[in-house]
Motif scaffolding. Structure first.
Motif, short mmCIF file in Angstrom:
data_model
loop_
_atom_site.label_atom_id
_atom_site.label_comp_id
_atom_site.label_asym_id
_atom_site.label_seq_id
_atom_site.Cartn_x
_atom_site.Cartn_y
_atom_site.Cartn_z
N HIS A 94 0.84 -1.20 0.00
CA HIS A 94 0.00 0.00 0.00
C HIS A 94 0.87 1.24 0.00
CE1 HIS A 94 -3.06 2.87 1.45
NE2 HIS A 94 -3.92 2.02 0.93
N GLU A 95 0.35 2.34 -0.52
CA GLU A 95 1.13 3.58 -0.59
C GLU A 95 1.37 4.21 0.78
OE1 GLU A 95 -2.64 6.47 -1.67
OE2 GLU A 95 -1.35 5.74 -3.27
N SER A 96 0.53 3.90 1.76
CA SER A 96 0.68 4.47 3.09
C SER A 96 1.56 3.57 3.97
CB SER A 96 -0.69 4.62 3.75
OG SER A 96 -0.56 4.92 5.12
#
Length: 150
Positions: A94-96
């Motif tokens: 995930h990007e986070s």
């Protein structure tokens, strides 16, 4: 023209709710349903790439940790560990960094046997752990969780 006191109160009270970065209070796992049903709901939500907010994913992953660490002894998640790890892969990339850290925390508690560890190797989780340990990125929380998994 002066500012009324009610305007100041409205401005100050709305500041605390705009950028909520904590866990979402809307995610509640139903204890009356079985563990397998709750795990199924978690895995469906976490494995989606779009349509689930960051705070919802973190809440679901934290709920999964609570299910895993529950002292009731019912550890039948309804799925093999390899399938669960496969569903967690989208959260691992995930990007986070907070979602990735929460996913690493789930992996840390999920791996309990040699077969679980072999499944991690088969699904190439070491590559994902190395990515989390990268020093060039500002991801201290994720790096800490990755070290705990190792």
């Amino acid at each position: 023209m002066g500012v009324s006191s009610w305007m100041v109160r409205n401005i100050l009270s709305s500041r605390g709710t705009r950028g909520s970065t904590g866990t979402d209070k809307g995610i509640k796992l139903d204890p009356s349903r079985g563990v397998a049903e709750n795990v199924k709901e978690i895995l469906i939500s976490v494995s989606k790439k779009h349509g689930v907010s960051e705070s919802h994913q973190i809440s679901y992953l934290n709920g999964f940790v609570k299910i895993i660490t529950d002292e009731n002894g019912d550890k039948d998640f309804g799925f093999p560990t390899e399938d669960i790890l496969l569903c967690l892969r989208p959260a691992m990339v995930h990007e986070s960094s907070l979602v990735r850290a929460a996913a690493l925390r789930v992996v840390k508690f999920l791996i309990q046997t040699k077969q679980d560890f072999a499944s991690c190797i088969k699904l190439q989780y070491p590559c994902l752990l190395v990515r989390s340990l990268d020093f060039l990125l500002d991801n201290d929380c994720e790096r800490t969780q990755a070290l705990r998994v190792v």
